[in-house]
Design a protein around this motif. Structure first.
Motif, short mmCIF file in Angstrom:
data_model
loop_
_atom_site.label_atom_id
_atom_site.label_comp_id
_atom_site.label_asym_id
_atom_site.label_seq_id
_atom_site.Cartn_x
_atom_site.Cartn_y
_atom_site.Cartn_z
N ALA A 97 -15.26 -35.39 -55.12
CA ALA A 97 -15.06 -36.07 -54.06
C ALA A 97 -13.98 -37.26 -54.43
CB ALA A 97 -16.52 -36.85 -53.89
N LEU A 98 -14.06 -37.63 -55.57
CA LEU A 98 -13.01 -38.68 -56.08
C LEU A 98 -11.45 -38.35 -56.45
CD1 LEU A 98 -15.61 -40.73 -58.29
CD2 LEU A 98 -15.20 -40.82 -55.72
N GLU A 156 -12.82 -40.38 -49.11
CA GLU A 156 -12.18 -41.49 -48.13
C GLU A 156 -11.36 -40.52 -46.91
OE1 GLU A 156 -11.40 -45.43 -50.66
OE2 GLU A 156 -10.31 -43.60 -51.39
N MET A 157 -10.50 -39.50 -47.27
CA MET A 157 -9.85 -38.83 -46.43
C MET A 157 -10.95 -38.20 -45.30
SD MET A 157 -7.38 -36.76 -48.59
CE MET A 157 -6.63 -35.61 -47.26
N GLU A 169 -19.71 -47.14 -55.86
CA GLU A 169 -20.13 -48.37 -55.30
C GLU A 169 -18.83 -49.23 -54.99
OE1 GLU A 169 -22.48 -50.49 -56.04
OE2 GLU A 169 -23.85 -48.72 -56.46
N PHE A 170 -17.89 -48.46 -55.05
CA PHE A 170 -16.61 -49.08 -54.66
C PHE A 170 -16.51 -48.77 -52.98
CE2 PHE A 170 -15.40 -44.71 -55.09
CZ PHE A 170 -14.57 -44.17 -54.16
N LEU A 223 -19.58 -48.73 -46.45
CA LEU A 223 -20.20 -47.32 -46.45
C LEU A 223 -21.54 -47.37 -46.88
CD1 LEU A 223 -19.51 -44.37 -45.30
CD2 LEU A 223 -19.05 -43.79 -47.76
N GLN A 224 -22.76 -47.00 -46.34
CA GLN A 224 -24.08 -47.04 -46.86
C GLN A 224 -24.28 -45.92 -47.84
OE1 GLN A 224 -26.92 -46.69 -43.89
NE2 GLN A 224 -28.53 -46.76 -45.25
N VAL A 225 -24.71 -45.94 -48.81
CA VAL A 225 -25.06 -44.90 -49.86
C VAL A 225 -26.44 -44.77 -50.27
CG1 VAL A 225 -24.39 -44.10 -52.17
CG2 VAL A 225 -22.51 -45.49 -51.03
N VAL A 226 -27.04 -43.58 -50.15
CA VAL A 226 -28.43 -43.27 -50.32
C VAL A 226 -28.32 -41.91 -51.20
CG1 VAL A 226 -29.11 -44.32 -48.00
CG2 VAL A 226 -28.77 -41.84 -48.27
N VAL A 227 -29.71 -41.73 -51.74
CA VAL A 227 -29.96 -40.73 -52.61
C VAL A 227 -31.19 -39.67 -51.70
CG1 VAL A 227 -29.43 -42.10 -54.70
CG2 VAL A 227 -31.79 -41.78 -53.73
N ASP A 228 -31.19 -38.47 -52.40
CA ASP A 228 -31.73 -37.58 -51.85
C ASP A 228 -33.30 -38.03 -52.30
OD1 ASP A 228 -29.78 -35.99 -51.08
OD2 ASP A 228 -29.94 -34.76 -52.84
N ASN A 229 -34.32 -37.65 -50.99
CA ASN A 229 -35.73 -37.62 -51.53
C ASN A 229 -35.96 -36.55 -52.41
OD1 ASN A 229 -35.98 -40.10 -49.95
ND2 ASN A 229 -36.03 -38.88 -48.01
N GLN A 230 -35.51 -35.44 -52.41
CA GLN A 230 -35.78 -34.45 -53.24
C GLN A 230 -34.49 -33.91 -53.94
OE1 GLN A 230 -38.45 -31.68 -50.93
NE2 GLN A 230 -37.91 -30.00 -52.45
N PRO A 231 -34.37 -34.48 -54.98
CA PRO A 231 -33.12 -33.87 -55.88
C PRO A 231 -32.83 -32.70 -56.04
CG PRO A 231 -33.91 -35.82 -56.86
CD PRO A 231 -34.84 -35.57 -55.71
N GLY A 232 -32.05 -31.62 -55.81
CA GLY A 232 -32.14 -29.97 -55.95
C GLY A 232 -32.51 -29.53 -54.89
N GLY A 233 -32.87 -30.25 -53.60
CA GLY A 233 -33.08 -29.71 -52.22
C GLY A 233 -31.62 -29.09 -51.56
N GLY A 234 -30.44 -29.33 -52.29
CA GLY A 234 -29.35 -28.92 -51.47
C GLY A 234 -29.09 -29.59 -50.22
N PRO A 235 -28.30 -29.04 -49.34
CA PRO A 235 -28.02 -29.64 -48.18
C PRO A 235 -28.97 -30.13 -47.26
CG PRO A 235 -26.43 -27.86 -48.44
CD PRO A 235 -27.83 -27.88 -49.45
#
Length: 206
Positions: free
Chosen positions: A23-24, A36-37, A61-62, A67-79
């Motif tokens: 992504a970076l 960003e694209m 963070e940049f 842009l709002q950034v959030v984390v999964d409620n269930q890591p490993g749960g995929g898309p």
């Protein structure tokens, strides 16, 4: 485009085959990152905002506060876990779900998906088929009401997108229907390996 649309971008993969966070990556030294694209391509349809879902928020963070950034409620749960987190972070009638490794996604194609979904009010999802006839669930539209089904699947540790799509009202869009908006169908090119990245540099420069 009258329907309120939120955009959810997934950056939760581990990029094992790429070796670094794809992504970076940048095609040009001083250019935009791949993420960003995608954000720039999706911004015109994001009437309800854009949210990035990732399990490593410190890397992005940049992008704040634009842009709002959030984390999964269930890591490993995929898309599906990313879809859940995105829907819960943004209030909208429908959501455009995008992967972070499709940097050539075309705004006109995204506009067409949003407009088609507005016409089909009884559908739960609108999913393009790529030129190989395979579904692209990470470049697709989902109605807000799918959240209950997403939670049911995650609660049962069922993570397959194909099973999820089969259990809701899904319309598949043929690639031939999309060529007028993206003639080369670049939107569905994704980058998984360093070889992909080097090959698509030529695509990006055209």
């Amino acid at each position: 485009m009258s329907k309120n649309t939120g955009v959810i971008i997934l950056a939760g993969g581990r990029s094992r085959r790429m070796g670094i966070d794809k992504a970076l990556l940048k095609f040009e030294k001083d250019g935009l990152t791949l993420l960003e694209m995608i954000v720039e391509a999706a911004r015109p349809v994001a009437s309800a905002g854009i949210v990035l879902v990732t399990n490593q928020p410190e890397k992005y963070e940049f992008l704040k506060p634009s842009l709002q950034v959030v984390v999964d409620n269930q890591p490993g749960g995929g898309p599906l876990a990313g879809l859940e987190a995105g829907i819960e972070a943004l209030v909208a009638q429908q959501y455009l779900l995008l992967a972070c490794d499709m940097p050539f996604v075309q705004t006109e194609l995204l506009k067409a998906l949003v407009e088609w979904e507005e016409e089909g009010k009884s559908r739960d999802a609108l999913v393009p088929l790529n030129p190989e006839g395979l579904p692209e669930p990470l470049c697709a539209i989902y109605n807000a009401r799918v959240l209950a089904v997403v939670k049911e699947y995650l609660g049962e540790n069922r993570f397959k997108m194909s099973d999820f799509l089969a259990s809701i009202v899904t319309r598949y869009v043929l690639s031939s229907e999309l060529e007028q908006y993206d003639p080369a169908l670049r939107s569905f090119l994704n980058l998984n390996t360093p070889a992909d990245f080097e090959r698509y540099k030529a695509v990006f420069s055209k």
